[in-house]
Every structure is written in structure tokens, then in C-alpha cells.
Design an enzyme around this catalytic site. Structure first.
Site, mmCIF file in Angstrom:
data_model
loop_
_atom_site.group_PDB
_atom_site.id
_atom_site.type_symbol
_atom_site.label_atom_id
_atom_site.label_comp_id
_atom_site.label_asym_id
_atom_site.label_seq_id
_atom_site.Cartn_x
_atom_site.Cartn_y
_atom_site.Cartn_z
ATOM 1 N N PRO A 316 -1.239 -1.108 1.059
ATOM 2 C CA PRO A 316 -2.205 -0.853 -0.002
ATOM 3 C C PRO A 316 -2.105 0.513 -0.660
ATOM 4 O O PRO A 316 -2.804 0.754 -1.644
ATOM 5 C CB PRO A 316 -3.541 -0.952 0.748
ATOM 6 C CG PRO A 316 -3.216 -0.405 2.115
ATOM 7 C CD PRO A 316 -1.812 -0.859 2.404
ATOM 8 N N THR A 317 -1.270 1.412 -0.147
ATOM 9 C CA THR A 317 -1.278 2.777 -0.673
ATOM 10 C C THR A 317 -0.477 2.877 -1.967
ATOM 11 O O THR A 317 0.283 1.968 -2.329
ATOM 12 C CB THR A 317 -0.680 3.763 0.351
ATOM 13 O OG1 THR A 317 0.713 3.481 0.520
ATOM 14 C CG2 THR A 317 -1.391 3.662 1.683
ATOM 15 N N CYS A 318 -0.618 4.025 -2.628
ATOM 16 C CA CYS A 318 0.153 4.242 -3.855
ATOM 17 C C CYS A 318 1.449 4.980 -3.551
ATOM 18 O O CYS A 318 1.912 5.809 -4.328
ATOM 19 C CB CYS A 318 -0.680 5.014 -4.882
ATOM 20 S SG CYS A 318 -1.240 6.618 -4.326
ATOM 21 N N ASP A 319 2.036 4.690 -2.411
ATOM 22 C CA ASP A 319 3.318 5.262 -2.001
ATOM 23 C C ASP A 319 4.393 4.188 -2.111
ATOM 24 O O ASP A 319 4.240 3.086 -1.580
ATOM 25 C CB ASP A 319 3.215 5.771 -0.553
ATOM 26 C CG ASP A 319 4.420 6.580 -0.143
ATOM 27 O OD1 ASP A 319 5.521 6.002 -0.093
ATOM 28 O OD2 ASP A 319 4.277 7.787 0.132
ATOM 29 N N ASN A 360 -3.820 8.748 2.076
ATOM 30 C CA ASN A 360 -4.405 8.163 0.876
ATOM 31 C C ASN A 360 -5.892 7.883 1.031
ATOM 32 O O ASN A 360 -6.466 7.056 0.317
ATOM 33 C CB ASN A 360 -3.681 6.870 0.495
ATOM 34 C CG ASN A 360 -3.012 6.931 -0.870
ATOM 35 O OD1 ASN A 360 -2.397 5.956 -1.299
ATOM 36 N ND2 ASN A 360 -3.088 8.047 -1.574
#
Length: 370
Positions: A316-319, A360
Site C-alpha cells: 500500500p505504500t507510495c514506494d 509511510n
């Protein structure tokens, strides 16, 4: 397979996802199976696999030793009721202050693999027993150690010979064939080298390390295939002069006790024309062993059925690195939608223990025990 106790807990309480549920009875069962297969070998649980106090208290009550790698793990084991002398400091990368803390908490056995490590133990824990870790091939391991640890055979012999001169007792040798080792014959390489190094010791102790695997998406041989091969190898290389043996199980004891329940956040078709499924659990909050797609977990869809198709599975992270399976074949129902639930099986090892930073702003993995 997820235990009935775990499923009952999840159905009754419906905790927010993602979460890990650990069935402690499964841990106890796996420990009993290992003791039955290796009755003369002392198990030292690798605390890093799952350091939850509930797990440590159970294993301490069952008589396990503990493989610890930091002052924090020493403290956890002591607080869990570990017996004096049941802790082995298995991390050869340690500062004198860390070694001193362990020694002040009744740790009397340390693993070293270089001259600097030997000197550090001599400085901070004089009089202790040392096991010298030597390098061994880890072919067959899904998460190998590579070249990070282990002395050469000649270096290991020198360290054993030098130990008494700096106030340490050369107790034996140690090796590790890599985590999730799927080849039952892998230990033979280390045992053969251990026999050569231990020939000069009066009552040698051989630490067989960890690596005993569990079944994820692909089957592995039964536990007895590994334990029988280990015992046969010890007999072949040591003969009548059998050494004392210890082993460091981690995932074997806790992986199958754990189930992660997760929820689909989003499903999207990307420009690569592949279906991407995003979960609320990813590499930074529980699925760290998906790095390099080393561990392929089994997934069970709870809400969507029907025909399945391939997906790219992501967290789910923006990585951009938070992708679980891009190459590994992963199929989920075509009707899967946001909000649908999945269970990740055999997820009790190296999940919650890795998910501790809150990257995050996502909380570490919540864990429940049944």
C-alpha cells in the site's frame, strides 16, 4: 492450512486489517515434532523469527534454548523466563558493550567468526565459551546469507587455537546453510567441515544453525527427511566420537502458526496491461521476505470466488519497491474487488518482527494470539 482456532478468532472478532494471528498451540506442536525427530539435539529458538513475548514464554516453558542477536533479544528472553545458561549469542557482529550486557545477563556462549570478534568477546566476557562460525555453501536456500558471515577453514582453526590465550574456552563450531533451505543434504557440507575442525577439541559442540523449511506455495520434504539426513551425516563424519549438537530453528516453529489477514485496497490495470492488486499489507508492514520474491506465500481469497487469473501483487505504500510478486506467478479471482479479504498462510515468521518502523505512517503489523 490455517488452524480452526485462528479462523474462529478472525470470524468472531473481525480485527482491522492487516493483522497477524498466531496459534500458540501450533508452535507447541512444531516444537514437539522437532524434539521427537532430534531427541539428542538441543533446540535454540532463533528469536528474530518472531520475538513476541507470548511465543518466548511458551518456548521457555517447554525447555527451549534461545539464539539471541542483540541486547534487546537478551532482555526479551530473560523477561520471558528463559533459564540461566539457555541463551546463546549467535550474532558474530557485536560491540563489546553489547557482549558485556549479554554476559551480565548470564549469557556464557558467544559465536565469533573473525579475530576482531574473538577480541571483543575476550574484552567483555572473559571466561566465556566461544563457537567459531565457518563459511559453508548455502545453495538451496531461498534467503541465503551469501558472504556476510563465516571464517575460512584455516581461519576458523586459528581462532579455535587462539581462544585459550585470550581467556576464552573454544567450545566448538557453528555454521548456517541459509534460511528456508529446501535441500535435506545441505547440512552434510557443514558437518563434514565441522568434523575436521572439532578433531582437536576434547568435547566439541557443533551448532547446526537454522534453515529448516516450511511449506509455502511450493512443497518441501517432510521434517524427518532433514533430520534423518542430519543424523546420518553426523554419524558418517564423526563416527563413534559423536559431538554435542544444537540447532537453531526459527521459521520451522512459528511460520505455520501465523496467518495474516489482509484487505484489497485497489485493483487496477496498468500500462503494462497486467492486473495489479494492491493490499493493505506490503513489504514494509509484514511482507519483507517478498524482497527479491524469495518467499512465495500461499494466498486464500475469502470473499471472491470463481475463475482466477494472474496478478501483480503490491503493497500500500507510495514506494516503487513495495511490490510483492511481479515475476512469481500469483493468481487471484477475476472478480476480486477493493474491500475483499485475503489470508496469507504460514506467515508467522519474519513478518511482525520486520514490520516495526511505521514506514509511510503505516502502523506495524498488529498481532493477536490464540
Amino acid at each position: 492450512m490455517t488452524s480452526a482456532r485462528t479462523l474462529d478468532f478472525l470470524d468472531r472478532h473481525r480485527p482491522p486489517t492487516p493483522c497477524l494471528v498466531m496459534d500458540l498451540r501450533v508452535v507447541e506442536e512444531r516444537f514437539a515434532e522437532l524434539r521427537a525427530a532430534l531427541p539428542s539435539v538441543r533446540p535454540y529458538y532463533a528469536v528474530k523469527a518472531n520475538p513476541a513475548p507470548e511465543v518466548l514464554r511458551l518456548l521457555a516453558r517447554l525447555g527451549a534454548g534461545f539464539d539471541v542477536a542483540s541486547p534487546g533479544e537478551v532482555r526479551l528472553c530473560v523477561e520471558a523466563g528463559a533459564e540461566s545458561g539457555s541463551l546463546s549469542y549467535g550474532n558474530p557482529i557485536a560491540k563489546p558493550a553489547e557482549i558485556g550486557f549479554a554476559h551480565s545477563n548470564a549469557v556464557r556462549q558467544f559465536v565469533v567468526d573473525c579475530a576482531g570478534g574473538l577480541d571483543a568477546v575476550a574484552l567483555a566476557a572473559r571466561g566465556s565459551a566461544v563457537l567459531v562460525r565457518f563459511a559453508v555453501a548455502d545453495t538451496g536456500s531461498r534467503t541465503p546469507f551469501g558472504d556476510k558471515f563465516g571464517a575460512s577453514l584455516s581461519e576458523a582453526a586459528d581462532l579455535l587455537a587462539r581462544a585459550p590465550s585470550v581467556g576464552l574456552r573454544p567450545a566448538g563450531v557453528s555454521f548456517h546453510v541459509g534460511s528456508q533451505q529446501v535441500d535435506p543434504g545441505a547440512w552434510d557440507r557443514g558437518i563434514a567441515l565441522a568434523a575436521k575442525l572439532a578433531a582437536e577439541l576434547d568435547e566439541p559442540l557443533v551448532n547446526l544453525g537454522g534453515g529448516l523449511p516450511v511449506e509455502y506455495a511450493e512443497p518441501v520434504p517432510p521434517l524427518t527427511a532433514y533430520t534423518d539426513a542430519i543424523l546420518a551425516s553426523v554419524h558418517a563424519h564423526f563416527g563413534a566420537r559423536a559431538p554435542a549438537l544444537m540447532i537453531e530453528p526459527g521459521r520451522l516453529l512459528v511460520a505455520e502458526a501465523g496467518t495474516i489477514r489482509t484487505e484489497v485496497v485497489q485493483v487496477a490495470e496498468r500500462p503494462d496491461r497486467r492486473r495489479w492488486v494492491y493490499l493493505d499489507v506490503g513489504r514494509y508492514n509484514g511482507m519483507a521476505e517478498c524482497e527479491n520474491e524469495a518467499i512465495a506465500y500461499r494466498l486464500v481469497s475469502l470473499d471472491a470466488g470463481g475463475p482466477a487469473g494472474p496478478v501483480v501483487l503490491a503493497g500500500p505504500t507510495c514506494d516503487g519497491d513495495d511490490v510483492l510478486y511481479r515475476r512469481t506467478r500469483c493468481e487471484l479471482p477475476l472478480r476480486l474487488r477493493a474491500g475483499d479479504r485475503l489470508d496469507v498462510l504460514a506467515a508467522g515468521a519474519y513478518t511482525a518482527s520486520y514490520a516495526s518502523v511505521g514506514f509511510n505512517g503505516i502502523a506495524p503489523l498488529r498481532t493477536y494470539f490464540v
